[in-house]
Write an enzyme that holds these catalytic residues in place. Sequence first.
Site, PDB file in Angstrom:
ATOM      1  N   CYS A   1       6.208   4.198  -3.742  1.00  0.00           N
ATOM      2  CA  CYS A   1       5.215   5.135  -3.875  1.00  0.00           C
ATOM      3  C   CYS A   1       5.016   5.555  -5.151  1.00  0.00           C
ATOM      4  O   CYS A   1       4.149   6.579  -5.500  1.00  0.00           O
ATOM      5  CB  CYS A   1       5.161   5.913  -2.598  1.00  0.00           C
ATOM      6  SG  CYS A   1       6.708   7.016  -2.745  1.00  0.00           S
TER       7      CYS A   1
ATOM      8  N   GLU B   1       0.688   2.486  -4.658  1.00  0.00           N
ATOM      9  CA  GLU B   1       1.712   1.814  -4.044  1.00  0.00           C
ATOM     10  C   GLU B   1       2.009   0.428  -4.946  1.00  0.00           C
ATOM     11  O   GLU B   1       1.071  -0.215  -5.158  1.00  0.00           O
ATOM     12  CB  GLU B   1       1.778   1.726  -2.527  1.00  0.00           C
ATOM     13  CG  GLU B   1       1.421   2.878  -1.979  1.00  0.00           C
ATOM     14  CD  GLU B   1       2.749   3.366  -1.299  1.00  0.00           C
ATOM     15  OE1 GLU B   1       3.786   2.659  -0.973  1.00  0.00           O
ATOM     16  OE2 GLU B   1       2.768   4.596  -0.773  1.00  0.00           O
TER      17      GLU B   1
END
Length: 378
Positions: free
Chosen positions: A335, A369
Amino acid sequence: MTSLQQLIKTFDDKDGTEQLYQKQLNEKIGLFKDSISPFVDSAAYNADDINIIESPRRHYRLRAEFKVWHEGEQSHYAMTEKSTKELIFLEQFPVACALINQLMPELLSAICEKEILRRKCFQIEFLSTLSGDTLVSLIYHKPLDDSWIEAIKPIREKLGIDIVGRSRKQKIVLERDYVDETLNVNSRAYHYKQIEGGFTQPNGSVCEKMLEWAVNNSNSFGGDLLELYCGNGNFTLPLSQNFTRVVATEIAKTSVNAALANLKKNAIDNVFIARMSSEDFVEAMDKKREFRRLKDIDLDDYCFSTVFVDPPRAGLDEATVSMVQRFEHIIYISCNPVTLAENLTSLTQTHSIKALAAFDQFPYTDHLEAGVILSKKP
Protein backbone atom coordinates in the site's frame (compact mmCIF):
# COMPACT_ATOMS: atom_id res chain seq x y z
CA MET A 1 -4.29 15.09 -4.68
CA THR A 2 -7.59 16.64 -5.76
CA SER A 3 -9.35 18.84 -3.21
CA LEU A 4 -12.70 17.65 -1.91
CA GLN A 5 -14.56 20.64 -3.33
CA GLN A 6 -12.90 20.29 -6.73
CA LEU A 7 -13.67 16.58 -6.83
CA ILE A 8 -17.36 17.00 -6.00
CA LYS A 9 -17.67 19.77 -8.59
CA THR A 10 -15.87 17.68 -11.23
CA PHE A 11 -18.34 14.81 -10.83
CA ASP A 12 -20.99 16.98 -12.51
CA ASP A 13 -18.94 16.75 -15.73
CA LYS A 14 -18.44 13.20 -17.01
CA ASP A 15 -15.69 14.15 -19.47
CA GLY A 16 -13.97 16.27 -16.85
CA THR A 17 -14.07 13.38 -14.39
CA GLU A 18 -12.47 11.04 -16.93
CA GLN A 19 -9.74 13.53 -17.78
CA LEU A 20 -8.95 14.14 -14.12
CA TYR A 21 -8.90 10.42 -13.39
CA GLN A 22 -6.56 9.55 -16.26
CA LYS A 23 -4.24 12.46 -15.52
CA GLN A 24 -3.77 11.48 -11.90
CA LEU A 25 -3.51 7.76 -12.66
CA ASN A 26 -0.81 8.41 -15.28
CA GLU A 27 1.14 10.50 -12.76
CA LYS A 28 0.94 7.76 -10.14
CA ILE A 29 1.96 5.05 -12.60
CA GLY A 30 4.87 7.18 -13.76
CA LEU A 31 6.14 7.60 -10.21
CA PHE A 32 5.68 3.88 -9.55
CA LYS A 33 7.67 2.92 -12.65
CA ASP A 34 10.46 5.28 -11.64
CA SER A 35 10.61 3.80 -8.15
CA ILE A 36 10.84 0.16 -9.24
CA SER A 37 12.88 0.54 -12.47
CA PRO A 38 16.25 0.05 -10.68
CA PHE A 39 15.08 -3.39 -9.55
CA VAL A 40 13.66 -4.74 -12.81
CA ASP A 41 15.83 -7.19 -14.69
CA SER A 42 14.84 -6.62 -18.32
CA ALA A 43 15.83 -10.19 -19.14
CA ALA A 44 13.20 -11.45 -16.70
CA TYR A 45 10.52 -8.78 -16.96
CA ASN A 46 9.70 -5.64 -18.94
CA ALA A 47 8.65 -2.78 -16.65
CA ASP A 48 6.36 -1.44 -19.37
CA ASP A 49 4.24 -4.58 -18.98
CA ILE A 50 2.85 -3.50 -15.60
CA ASN A 51 -0.70 -4.76 -15.22
CA ILE A 52 -2.70 -1.59 -14.45
CA ILE A 53 -6.05 -2.13 -12.74
CA GLU A 54 -8.22 0.95 -13.01
CA SER A 55 -11.05 1.87 -10.67
CA PRO A 56 -14.65 2.77 -11.42
CA ARG A 57 -14.71 6.56 -11.70
CA ARG A 58 -17.44 7.06 -9.09
CA HIS A 59 -19.42 5.09 -6.49
CA TYR A 60 -16.43 2.85 -5.79
CA ARG A 61 -15.92 3.26 -2.03
CA LEU A 62 -17.66 0.75 0.22
CA ARG A 63 -16.66 2.61 3.39
CA ALA A 64 -17.28 6.25 4.29
CA GLU A 65 -16.92 8.26 7.50
CA PHE A 66 -18.52 11.65 8.07
CA LYS A 67 -18.52 14.20 10.84
CA VAL A 68 -21.99 15.33 11.94
CA TRP A 69 -22.16 19.12 12.27
CA HIS A 70 -25.07 20.68 14.14
CA GLU A 71 -26.23 24.24 13.45
CA GLY A 72 -29.33 25.16 15.42
CA GLU A 73 -32.07 22.80 14.30
CA GLN A 74 -30.08 21.66 11.25
CA SER A 75 -27.54 18.83 11.05
CA HIS A 76 -25.14 18.12 8.19
CA TYR A 77 -22.72 15.50 7.00
CA ALA A 78 -19.31 17.14 6.92
CA MET A 79 -15.71 16.42 5.94
CA THR A 80 -12.59 18.48 6.45
CA GLU A 81 -10.66 19.75 3.44
CA LYS A 82 -7.22 18.30 4.02
CA SER A 83 -5.16 21.21 2.70
CA THR A 84 -7.14 24.12 4.19
CA LYS A 85 -8.84 22.40 7.18
CA GLU A 86 -12.08 23.96 5.93
CA LEU A 87 -15.31 22.18 6.86
CA ILE A 88 -17.29 21.04 3.81
CA PHE A 89 -21.00 20.16 4.16
CA LEU A 90 -22.19 17.25 2.04
CA GLU A 91 -25.56 16.04 0.87
CA GLN A 92 -24.05 13.34 -1.33
CA PHE A 93 -20.59 11.81 -1.63
CA PRO A 94 -20.05 10.61 -5.23
CA VAL A 95 -17.03 8.43 -4.47
CA ALA A 96 -19.09 6.33 -2.06
CA CYS A 97 -21.18 3.47 -3.43
CA ALA A 98 -24.69 4.16 -4.67
CA LEU A 99 -26.27 2.49 -1.63
CA ILE A 100 -24.42 4.76 0.80
CA ASN A 101 -25.49 7.82 -1.20
CA GLN A 102 -29.09 6.63 -1.11
CA LEU A 103 -28.96 6.11 2.65
CA MET A 104 -27.23 9.36 3.55
CA PRO A 105 -30.23 11.74 3.41
CA GLU A 106 -32.75 9.13 4.60
CA LEU A 107 -30.70 8.27 7.69
CA LEU A 108 -29.84 11.84 8.67
CA SER A 109 -33.46 12.95 8.26
CA ALA A 110 -34.68 10.08 10.46
CA ILE A 111 -32.09 10.81 13.16
CA CYS A 112 -32.94 14.51 13.22
CA GLU A 113 -36.61 13.75 13.86
CA LYS A 114 -35.74 12.47 17.36
CA GLU A 115 -33.64 14.63 19.66
CA ILE A 116 -32.40 11.63 21.61
CA LEU A 117 -30.80 10.31 18.40
CA ARG A 118 -29.56 13.66 17.12
CA ARG A 119 -28.10 15.18 20.29
CA LYS A 120 -24.33 14.76 20.63
CA CYS A 121 -24.07 12.48 17.59
CA PHE A 122 -20.74 13.61 16.13
CA GLN A 123 -19.84 10.94 13.57
CA ILE A 124 -21.56 8.50 11.22
CA GLU A 125 -19.70 5.63 9.55
CA PHE A 126 -21.02 3.52 6.68
CA LEU A 127 -19.77 0.03 5.79
CA SER A 128 -21.31 -1.49 2.67
CA THR A 129 -20.59 -4.33 0.24
CA LEU A 130 -20.79 -5.20 -3.44
CA SER A 131 -23.55 -7.62 -2.45
CA GLY A 132 -25.68 -4.80 -1.00
CA ASP A 133 -25.31 -5.39 2.75
CA THR A 134 -24.89 -2.24 4.88
CA LEU A 135 -23.94 -1.43 8.46
CA VAL A 136 -24.04 2.05 10.01
CA SER A 137 -22.18 3.12 13.15
CA LEU A 138 -23.52 6.15 15.04
CA ILE A 139 -20.94 7.67 17.39
CA TYR A 140 -21.85 9.92 20.32
CA HIS A 141 -20.42 12.20 22.98
CA LYS A 142 -22.87 10.79 25.55
CA PRO A 143 -23.80 7.47 27.13
CA LEU A 144 -26.44 5.45 25.27
CA ASP A 145 -29.30 3.80 27.13
CA ASP A 146 -32.49 1.82 26.54
CA SER A 147 -34.35 4.91 25.35
CA TRP A 148 -31.78 5.36 22.58
CA ILE A 149 -32.22 1.72 21.59
CA GLU A 150 -36.01 2.05 21.42
CA ALA A 151 -35.70 5.22 19.32
CA ILE A 152 -33.25 3.73 16.81
CA LYS A 153 -35.00 0.36 16.28
CA PRO A 154 -37.74 1.69 13.92
CA ILE A 155 -35.09 3.40 11.77
CA ARG A 156 -33.15 0.17 11.43
CA GLU A 157 -36.30 -1.65 10.34
CA LYS A 158 -37.44 1.11 7.98
CA LEU A 159 -34.09 1.45 6.19
CA GLY A 160 -33.25 -2.27 6.21
CA ILE A 161 -29.77 -1.79 7.63
CA ASP A 162 -27.85 -2.89 10.69
CA ILE A 163 -26.89 -0.21 13.21
CA VAL A 164 -24.24 -0.01 15.91
CA GLY A 165 -24.23 2.72 18.56
CA ARG A 166 -20.92 3.83 20.05
CA SER A 167 -19.83 6.16 22.80
CA ARG A 168 -16.85 6.22 25.16
CA LYS A 169 -16.25 2.65 26.44
CA GLN A 170 -19.64 1.59 25.07
CA LYS A 171 -20.82 -0.35 22.04
CA ILE A 172 -24.46 -1.28 21.43
CA VAL A 173 -25.19 -3.82 18.70
CA LEU A 174 -28.85 -3.99 17.71
CA GLU A 175 -28.62 -7.18 15.69
CA ARG A 176 -25.09 -7.70 14.33
CA ASP A 177 -21.86 -5.75 13.95
CA TYR A 178 -20.76 -7.07 10.56
CA VAL A 179 -21.75 -7.23 6.91
CA ASP A 180 -21.67 -10.19 4.55
CA GLU A 181 -19.69 -9.67 1.35
CA THR A 182 -19.29 -11.84 -1.74
CA LEU A 183 -16.26 -11.34 -3.98
CA ASN A 184 -15.97 -13.11 -7.31
CA VAL A 185 -12.51 -14.35 -8.28
CA ASN A 186 -12.19 -16.03 -11.68
CA SER A 187 -15.96 -16.72 -11.59
CA ARG A 188 -15.76 -18.38 -8.17
CA ALA A 189 -17.65 -16.73 -5.32
CA TYR A 190 -15.97 -16.21 -1.94
CA HIS A 191 -18.06 -15.16 1.05
CA TYR A 192 -16.68 -12.88 3.74
CA LYS A 193 -17.81 -11.71 7.15
CA GLN A 194 -16.54 -8.12 7.47
CA ILE A 195 -16.64 -6.87 11.05
CA GLU A 196 -17.26 -3.26 12.03
CA GLY A 197 -13.98 -1.67 13.05
CA GLY A 198 -11.90 -4.31 11.26
CA PHE A 199 -9.89 -3.58 8.12
CA THR A 200 -11.52 -4.26 4.75
CA GLN A 201 -10.54 -3.17 1.26
CA PRO A 202 -12.63 -0.05 0.50
CA ASN A 203 -12.75 -0.49 -3.29
CA GLY A 204 -14.52 -3.80 -3.89
CA SER A 205 -14.22 -3.85 -7.67
CA VAL A 206 -10.47 -3.31 -7.58
CA CYS A 207 -10.15 -5.81 -4.71
CA GLU A 208 -11.62 -8.56 -6.89
CA LYS A 209 -9.01 -7.81 -9.56
CA MET A 210 -6.23 -7.83 -6.97
CA LEU A 211 -7.30 -11.28 -5.82
CA GLU A 212 -7.46 -12.58 -9.39
CA TRP A 213 -3.98 -11.24 -10.11
CA ALA A 214 -2.50 -12.93 -7.05
CA VAL A 215 -4.24 -16.25 -7.78
CA ASN A 216 -3.38 -16.28 -11.49
CA ASN A 217 0.28 -15.45 -10.91
CA SER A 218 0.79 -18.17 -8.30
CA ASN A 219 -1.21 -21.06 -9.74
CA SER A 220 1.94 -22.99 -10.73
CA PHE A 221 3.90 -22.55 -7.49
CA GLY A 222 2.58 -25.58 -5.58
CA GLY A 223 3.86 -26.61 -2.15
CA ASP A 224 2.78 -24.78 1.00
CA LEU A 225 2.15 -21.07 1.53
CA LEU A 226 3.08 -18.79 4.41
CA GLU A 227 0.99 -15.61 4.61
CA LEU A 228 1.87 -12.69 6.86
CA TYR A 229 -0.67 -10.00 7.81
CA CYS A 230 -3.68 -12.04 6.61
CA GLY A 231 -6.38 -9.73 8.02
CA ASN A 232 -9.84 -11.27 7.66
CA GLY A 233 -8.57 -13.75 5.07
CA ASN A 234 -9.16 -11.50 2.07
CA PHE A 235 -6.31 -13.08 0.06
CA THR A 236 -6.09 -16.28 2.10
CA LEU A 237 -9.36 -17.73 0.84
CA PRO A 238 -8.74 -17.59 -2.93
CA LEU A 239 -4.99 -18.28 -2.66
CA SER A 240 -5.58 -21.47 -0.66
CA GLN A 241 -6.64 -23.29 -3.84
CA ASN A 242 -3.10 -22.99 -5.26
CA PHE A 243 -1.28 -24.60 -2.32
CA THR A 244 -1.33 -27.84 -0.37
CA ARG A 245 -1.49 -26.06 2.99
CA VAL A 246 -1.41 -22.48 4.24
CA VAL A 247 -0.13 -20.97 7.49
CA ALA A 248 -1.44 -17.42 7.91
CA THR A 249 -0.53 -14.95 10.66
CA GLU A 250 -2.44 -11.93 11.97
CA ILE A 251 -2.05 -9.94 15.19
CA ALA A 252 -5.50 -8.27 15.47
CA LYS A 253 -7.95 -10.47 17.39
CA THR A 254 -10.98 -9.11 15.50
CA SER A 255 -9.40 -9.95 12.16
CA VAL A 256 -8.36 -13.43 13.33
CA ASN A 257 -11.93 -14.20 14.39
CA ALA A 258 -13.23 -12.96 11.05
CA ALA A 259 -10.67 -15.02 9.15
CA LEU A 260 -11.63 -18.19 11.04
CA ALA A 261 -15.33 -17.51 10.36
CA ASN A 262 -14.61 -16.92 6.68
CA LEU A 263 -12.66 -20.15 6.31
CA LYS A 264 -15.60 -22.03 7.79
CA LYS A 265 -18.10 -20.11 5.65
CA ASN A 266 -16.24 -21.16 2.49
CA ALA A 267 -15.51 -24.75 3.61
CA ILE A 268 -11.75 -24.23 3.30
CA ASP A 269 -9.87 -26.68 5.53
CA ASN A 270 -6.20 -26.40 4.51
CA VAL A 271 -5.44 -23.15 6.38
CA PHE A 272 -4.02 -22.67 9.89
CA ILE A 273 -4.37 -19.18 11.41
CA ALA A 274 -1.79 -18.12 13.99
CA ARG A 275 -2.53 -15.00 16.03
CA MET A 276 0.95 -13.50 16.24
CA SER A 277 3.06 -10.74 14.76
CA SER A 278 5.36 -11.27 11.81
CA GLU A 279 8.33 -10.54 14.10
CA ASP A 280 7.26 -13.34 16.48
CA PHE A 281 6.72 -15.73 13.60
CA VAL A 282 10.23 -15.05 12.31
CA GLU A 283 11.55 -16.05 15.75
CA ALA A 284 9.42 -19.21 15.63
CA MET A 285 10.75 -20.09 12.17
CA ASP A 286 14.31 -19.57 13.42
CA LYS A 287 13.57 -21.64 16.56
CA LYS A 288 14.63 -18.76 18.79
CA ARG A 289 11.44 -19.04 20.83
CA GLU A 290 8.55 -21.43 21.28
CA PHE A 291 4.99 -20.13 21.08
CA ARG A 292 1.92 -21.79 22.55
CA ARG A 293 -0.11 -20.50 19.63
CA LEU A 294 1.92 -22.81 17.35
CA LYS A 295 1.70 -25.88 19.60
CA ASP A 296 -0.81 -27.57 17.25
CA ILE A 297 1.44 -27.49 14.18
CA ASP A 298 4.98 -28.55 13.33
CA LEU A 299 6.56 -25.94 11.08
CA ASP A 300 9.24 -28.45 10.06
CA ASP A 301 6.51 -30.56 8.52
CA TYR A 302 5.65 -27.84 5.98
CA CYS A 303 7.18 -27.51 2.53
CA PHE A 304 6.88 -23.76 2.07
CA SER A 305 7.46 -22.72 -1.53
CA THR A 306 5.89 -19.28 -1.29
CA VAL A 307 5.43 -16.40 1.11
CA PHE A 308 2.67 -13.80 0.75
CA VAL A 309 3.11 -10.42 2.43
CA ASP A 310 0.70 -7.49 2.59
CA PRO A 311 2.43 -5.26 5.17
CA PRO A 312 1.32 -1.91 6.63
CA ARG A 313 2.57 1.33 5.07
CA ALA A 314 5.93 1.04 6.86
CA GLY A 315 6.74 -2.06 4.76
CA LEU A 316 8.68 -5.10 5.96
CA ASP A 317 11.16 -4.79 8.80
CA GLU A 318 14.73 -5.97 8.25
CA ALA A 319 14.26 -9.32 10.00
CA THR A 320 11.14 -10.15 7.98
CA VAL A 321 12.86 -9.18 4.71
CA SER A 322 15.67 -11.59 5.56
CA MET A 323 13.19 -14.35 6.39
CA VAL A 324 11.09 -14.03 3.20
CA GLN A 325 14.25 -14.19 1.08
CA ARG A 326 14.47 -17.90 1.99
CA PHE A 327 11.37 -18.70 -0.06
CA GLU A 328 11.34 -19.70 -3.70
CA HIS A 329 8.52 -17.27 -4.50
CA ILE A 330 7.40 -14.00 -2.91
CA ILE A 331 4.00 -12.39 -3.47
CA TYR A 332 4.18 -8.82 -2.20
CA ILE A 333 1.14 -6.55 -2.05
CA SER A 334 2.07 -3.00 -1.06
CA CYS A 335 0.00 0.00 0.00
CA ASN A 336 3.09 2.21 -0.18
CA PRO A 337 5.33 2.03 -3.29
CA VAL A 338 8.01 4.03 -1.45
CA THR A 339 8.59 1.39 1.23
CA LEU A 340 8.10 -1.32 -1.39
CA ALA A 341 11.08 0.11 -3.28
CA GLU A 342 13.10 0.15 -0.05
CA ASN A 343 12.32 -3.55 0.49
CA LEU A 344 13.12 -4.39 -3.14
CA THR A 345 16.64 -3.10 -2.61
CA SER A 346 17.24 -6.22 -0.53
CA LEU A 347 14.76 -8.63 -2.08
CA THR A 348 16.12 -8.26 -5.62
CA GLN A 349 19.57 -9.31 -4.44
CA THR A 350 18.21 -12.85 -4.17
CA HIS A 351 15.06 -12.73 -6.32
CA SER A 352 13.99 -11.47 -9.75
CA ILE A 353 10.75 -9.64 -10.47
CA LYS A 354 8.43 -11.83 -12.56
CA ALA A 355 5.22 -9.75 -12.55
CA LEU A 356 4.14 -6.25 -11.55
CA ALA A 357 0.72 -4.70 -11.07
CA ALA A 358 -0.68 -1.35 -10.01
CA PHE A 359 -4.11 -1.28 -8.37
CA ASP A 360 -5.88 2.09 -8.25
CA GLN A 361 -7.73 1.50 -4.99
CA PHE A 362 -7.89 5.21 -4.19
CA PRO A 363 -8.72 7.35 -7.24
CA TYR A 364 -8.16 11.13 -7.05
CA THR A 365 -5.52 10.68 -4.32
CA ASP A 366 -1.75 10.14 -4.29
CA HIS A 367 -2.15 6.57 -3.02
CA LEU A 368 -1.47 3.53 -5.19
CA GLU A 369 -1.50 -0.17 -4.30
CA ALA A 370 1.10 -2.32 -6.00
CA GLY A 371 1.73 -6.01 -6.51
CA VAL A 372 5.04 -7.75 -7.18
CA ILE A 373 5.82 -11.42 -7.84
CA LEU A 374 9.43 -12.41 -7.22
CA SER A 375 11.15 -15.73 -7.79
CA LYS A 376 14.55 -16.86 -6.58
CA LYS A 377 17.49 -16.30 -8.88
CA PRO A 378 19.32 -19.44 -10.10
